[in-house]
Design an enzyme around this catalytic site. Sequence first.
Site, mmCIF file in Angstrom:
data_model
loop_
_atom_site.group_PDB
_atom_site.id
_atom_site.type_symbol
_atom_site.label_atom_id
_atom_site.label_comp_id
_atom_site.label_asym_id
_atom_site.label_seq_id
_atom_site.Cartn_x
_atom_site.Cartn_y
_atom_site.Cartn_z
ATOM 1 N N LYS A 185 0.378 -1.488 0.122
ATOM 2 C CA LYS A 185 -0.110 0.314 -0.324
ATOM 3 C C LYS A 185 0.292 1.350 -0.086
ATOM 4 O O LYS A 185 0.083 2.448 -0.199
ATOM 5 C CB LYS A 185 -0.883 -0.013 1.461
ATOM 6 C CG LYS A 185 -1.708 -0.702 1.398
ATOM 7 C CD LYS A 185 -2.415 -1.103 0.574
ATOM 8 C CE LYS A 185 -4.136 -1.682 0.619
ATOM 9 N NZ LYS A 185 -4.020 -3.534 1.041
HETATM 10 C C1 LIG Z 1 -4.151 -4.855 0.784
HETATM 11 C C2 LIG Z 1 -4.185 -6.187 0.608
HETATM 12 C C3 LIG Z 1 -3.719 -7.376 -0.039
HETATM 13 C C4 LIG Z 1 -5.087 -7.160 -1.299
HETATM 14 O O1 LIG Z 1 -4.826 -5.534 -2.503
HETATM 15 P P1 LIG Z 1 -5.825 -5.645 -3.071
HETATM 16 O O2 LIG Z 1 -5.855 -4.127 -4.129
HETATM 17 O O3 LIG Z 1 -7.506 -5.304 -2.019
HETATM 18 O O4 LIG Z 1 -7.001 -6.232 -3.590
HETATM 19 C C5 LIG Z 1 -3.551 -8.327 -0.091
HETATM 20 N N1 LIG Z 1 -2.253 -8.085 0.753
HETATM 21 C C6 LIG Z 1 -1.758 -6.930 1.469
HETATM 22 C C7 LIG Z 1 -1.237 -7.036 2.699
HETATM 23 C C8 LIG Z 1 -2.954 -6.241 2.004
HETATM 24 O O5 LIG Z 1 -2.552 -4.995 2.833
#
Ligand SMILES: *Cc1c(COP(=O)(O)O)cnc(C)c1O
Length: 463
Positions: free
Chosen positions: A113
């Site tokens: 993120k």
């Molecule tokens: C947010 C997240 C996901 C999923 O990502 P999306 O974009 O919501 O599909 C997978 N793994 C981790 C560690 C995350 O923080």
Amino acid sequence: MMHYVSTRGTAPVLGFGEAMMSGLARDGGLYVPDTVPVFPRGEIAPLAGLPYEEVAFRVMRPYLGGFFGDDEFRGLIDAAYKGFHHTARAPMVQLASNHFLLELFHGPTLAFKDFAMQLIGQMMQAALTKSGERITIVGATSGDTGSAAMEAFRGLANVDVVILFPHGRVSDVQRRQMTTPVEANCHAVAIDGDFDDAQARVKDMFNDFAFRDGVRLAGVNSINWARVLAQVVYYFYAATALGAPHRAVSFTVPTGNFGDIFAGYIARRMGLPIEKLVIATNQNDILDRALRAGDYRTNGVRPSISPSMDIQVSSNFERALFDAYGRDGSAVAQLMAEMKSGGFHISQGALETLRATFASGRCSEDETLATITRTLAETGELLCPHSAVGVKVAEDHLGATPMITLATAHPAKFPDAVERATGIRPALPPHMADLFDRPERMTRAPNDLAALQTLVRERIARR
Ligand SMILES: *Cc1c(COP(=O)(O)O)cnc(C)c1O
């Protein structure tokens, strides 16, 4: 000039800056670019081996419509990634002869993120400095978006960040990353509900125009196009490192809200030779079921050891449906209305379109643990449970084309699951070694729109 249109067809058409600042479209849809720029091979090949920041500049620039000048944009990109703890930003390791792992967890909060959030933080700050405006960011999180958003916006004078997370359903590290920032503009709110509830309340706030305009609401969930865009970059970075555009690659993406994998879909439409994009889900497998049987239907969230993927209403799937339905906004609006009563059936034509790009698989809790154990033994790589879901599903899809699995979080963010699988309790990196000594600050709230709106108003009035 690049314009952004809503997946539900009736909201105003916006430029990049407005689409970034407004988040959800006013008809309830999500913004997508009206056309996707296609890079000829001659533009993709030279990306191989360039610094991450330069790839980022070249891949994202066509989407800005001149909203930032070139030098300004380069400066924002440099500032966004200078806090990462690896010079490659997104290093790749090899797991097997034809299987690679793209480590996206070297940012400040240890999950992928950070790639988008750090950049959005820089871009929004630059836009607000010019306009003199003040905004309230309200976001829903299954754990990692919230900590990344607070890290990106903490201490900014003209931004408040309110993060809703499901009480008791995020890891201790994730919670503490959200509850320990000392800055007065950071507000962590634990709601009684799951992630889908949190995301639904955020969308309700956007759809209440009086509230939305009153607090100048902005969103940083992956409903925000700018977030998706920032994630397109590492698909180019990784694929060209393995020989694209001269040879194709596939990606497997641990998926919850469909944002990360949708970024891969955009990269593919831009001309990057991606053979398959494999959706990897945990036991909350609505996307896998939808792709197999054509029925998109929720059956409740079951908490798992990969909590960031405990999602059943995947916002960004709407963007993929919009294309699969020939960019027919009214058809998408109709499907989303049916979603209110639990689900919808995907038409045969749309399903075939989706299957041409996407494959899918699910990974059970036991398989997740076993994959962490086995991968450590076979390669020395310690996986977080989300990345393990990806690795397991990828292994079921290996073939002649090189497979790149996205490692979405650092194992130290989920030490309980990792310790259960391996006996090793991964240590937090030095910059957050004292996380468990810092005091926590959070508010409990019901899963209730009016109560949450009151809370947001009170918080921003205090400052
Ligand atoms: C947010 C997240 C996901 C999923 O990502 P999306 O974009 O919501 O599909 C997978 N793994 C981790 C560690 C995350 O923080």
